[in-house]
Design an enzyme around this catalytic site. Structure first.
Site, PDB file in Angstrom:
ATOM      1  N   ASP A  21       0.690  -1.272  -0.082  1.00 43.59           N
ATOM      2  CA  ASP A  21      -0.103   0.139  -0.071  1.00 43.59           C
ATOM      3  C   ASP A  21       0.918   1.353   0.137  1.00 43.59           C
ATOM      4  OD1 ASP A  21      -2.098   1.726   0.227  1.00 43.59           O
ATOM      5  OD2 ASP A  21      -2.772   1.129   2.085  1.00 43.59           O
ATOM      6  N   ASP A 204      -1.780   4.746  -5.668  1.00 41.15           N
ATOM      7  CA  ASP A 204      -2.019   4.084  -4.664  1.00 41.15           C
ATOM      8  C   ASP A 204      -2.043   2.498  -4.793  1.00 41.15           C
ATOM      9  OD1 ASP A 204      -2.924   3.289  -2.206  1.00 41.15           O
ATOM     10  OD2 ASP A 204      -4.683   4.777  -2.072  1.00 41.15           O
TER      11      ASP A 204
END
Length: 367
Positions: A21, A204
């Site tokens: 992440d 992201d």
């Protein structure tokens, strides 16, 4: 789609599948004593008492994600085993968990970078060590593979994997208070220019789709004939089409296939019986928090090779064409510009789990 890597924590190493992440600062796993309903769904939980190198700090942490979920607990210091990399870093040990990632994912590997300000992000730890040949992480994602046991992508610690990209790498400088956010230079959809004035985008890996403002989402989807808007859910598109989508960053033009914009495995039926696909260009609805910048997840990232370079003061992002992809992205390696901050996200519209191969010092793969 959640992309995860195998990580060992402790001595002897306890094994976990952690979702990568780049929109989150903390690497965390669930404590073995956690009794919440979400904790009970996690396949692997960490037992500090079973590790001879676990050091508890007592420092609490709490993270709220864009999808409305939260995790809380306290930090520990522990040994990491990541591919061939061995290093000591901070881990968040979760005792309260309202997130929902499914039994195949045990936690999060946070890949934010805070230059000189924190020892929590593992990239800060690696930057200040001699573990990596270069302060870079290269990421290659792919559509869910049809072959049995095939990796869902690859993450390279310490450089870029030349087998996964072709041509030059175009770098765009980052800036602001949080990392991996760059200015959007322009966008066209089906020949129509989308207004991106002042838009900033965070790349992201913790997001499946592309989360933008409602105004931008309306403009993108309205450019596609047959688009349908559901005020509660968002936009749906015809599942097939040949409409071009291009996003510009610096000197790099990244072309998004229509099948990435029209999400093929998320469908609905209209009142007249037509099957339509969810649009990847979504805006915040329901319990999803308001965002200040775009969040570009897998729908974008699987169409370009991405390098997260933390060797400069505020970091920079490199973009290159995928190997064997023709002209999926075009540009040169000289274009740079500044960027701004974005919010932390993890669970925003994640779907199925896929594993990545990890190559430490060079390349690693998702599993």
């Amino acid at each position: 789609m959640t992309s995860a890597v195998p990580v060992g924590l402790g001595t002897p190493a306890q094994q976990f599948n952690l979702a990568i992440d780049t929109g989150s600062p903390v690497t965390w796993v669930v404590e073995n004593t956690c009794i919440s309903r979400m904790c009970s769904q996690v396949s692997h939980r960490f037992n500090c008492a079973a590790s001879s190198t676990c050091q508890q700090s007592g420092t609490p942490f709490n993270i709220s994600y864009v999808d409305g979920s939260e995790v809380a607990g306290s930090y520990i210091s522990e040994n990491y085993t990541l591919g061939s990399l061995l290093f000591k870093g901070t881990v968040g040990l979760v005792s309260e968990d309202s997130s929902s990632m499914g039994p195949s994912v045990d936690g999060i590997m946070g890949l934010w970078y805070f230059p000189g300000r924190s020892n929590v992000p593992i990239l800060n730890v690696l930057k200040n060590s001699s573990a990596l040949t270069q302060p870079q992480v290269g990421i290659w994602l792919r559509d869910a593979p049809t072959e049995k046991n095939a990796p869902g992508g690859e993450i390279t610690f310490g450089g870029a994997d030349p087998n996964r990209y072709s041509g030059d790498i175009s770098y765009v400088n980052c800036g602001g208070d949080t990392p991996w956010t760059i200015p959007v230079g322009g966008m066209t959809v089906n020949g129509q220019t989308i207004d991106t004035s002042g838009a900033m985008a965070t790349l992201d890996t913790g997001t499946s789709l592309m989360l933008v403002s409602q105004t931008t989402s309306d403009a993108i989807n309205s450019a596609i004939p047959g688009a349908v808007k559901d005020p509660k859910v968002g936009w749906f598109l015809p599942c097939s089409g040949n409409y071009s989508i291009t996003i510009i960053f610096g000197s790099r033009q990244v072309k998004i296939p229509y099948t990435s914009l029209a999400v093929q495995d998320q469908t609905a039926r209209t009142d007249n019986g037509t099957i339509v696909c969810l649009s990847a260009a979504m805006y915040p609805t329901g319990g999803i928090a308001t965002i200040s910048n775009w969040l570009l997840g897998d729908a974008f990232l699987k169409n370009v090779y991405t390098i997260f370079d933390f060797g400069t003061p505020l970091g920079r992002i490199g973009l290159a064409s995928l190997a064997g992809s023709g002209n999926s992205s075009q540009g040169d390696s000289n274009g740079t510009s500044t960027c701004n901050a974005a919010v932390s996200s993890r669970g925003t519209m994640m779907s199925s789990f896929q594993a990545l191969v990890v190559v430490a010092g060079m390349v690693a793969a998702f599993v």
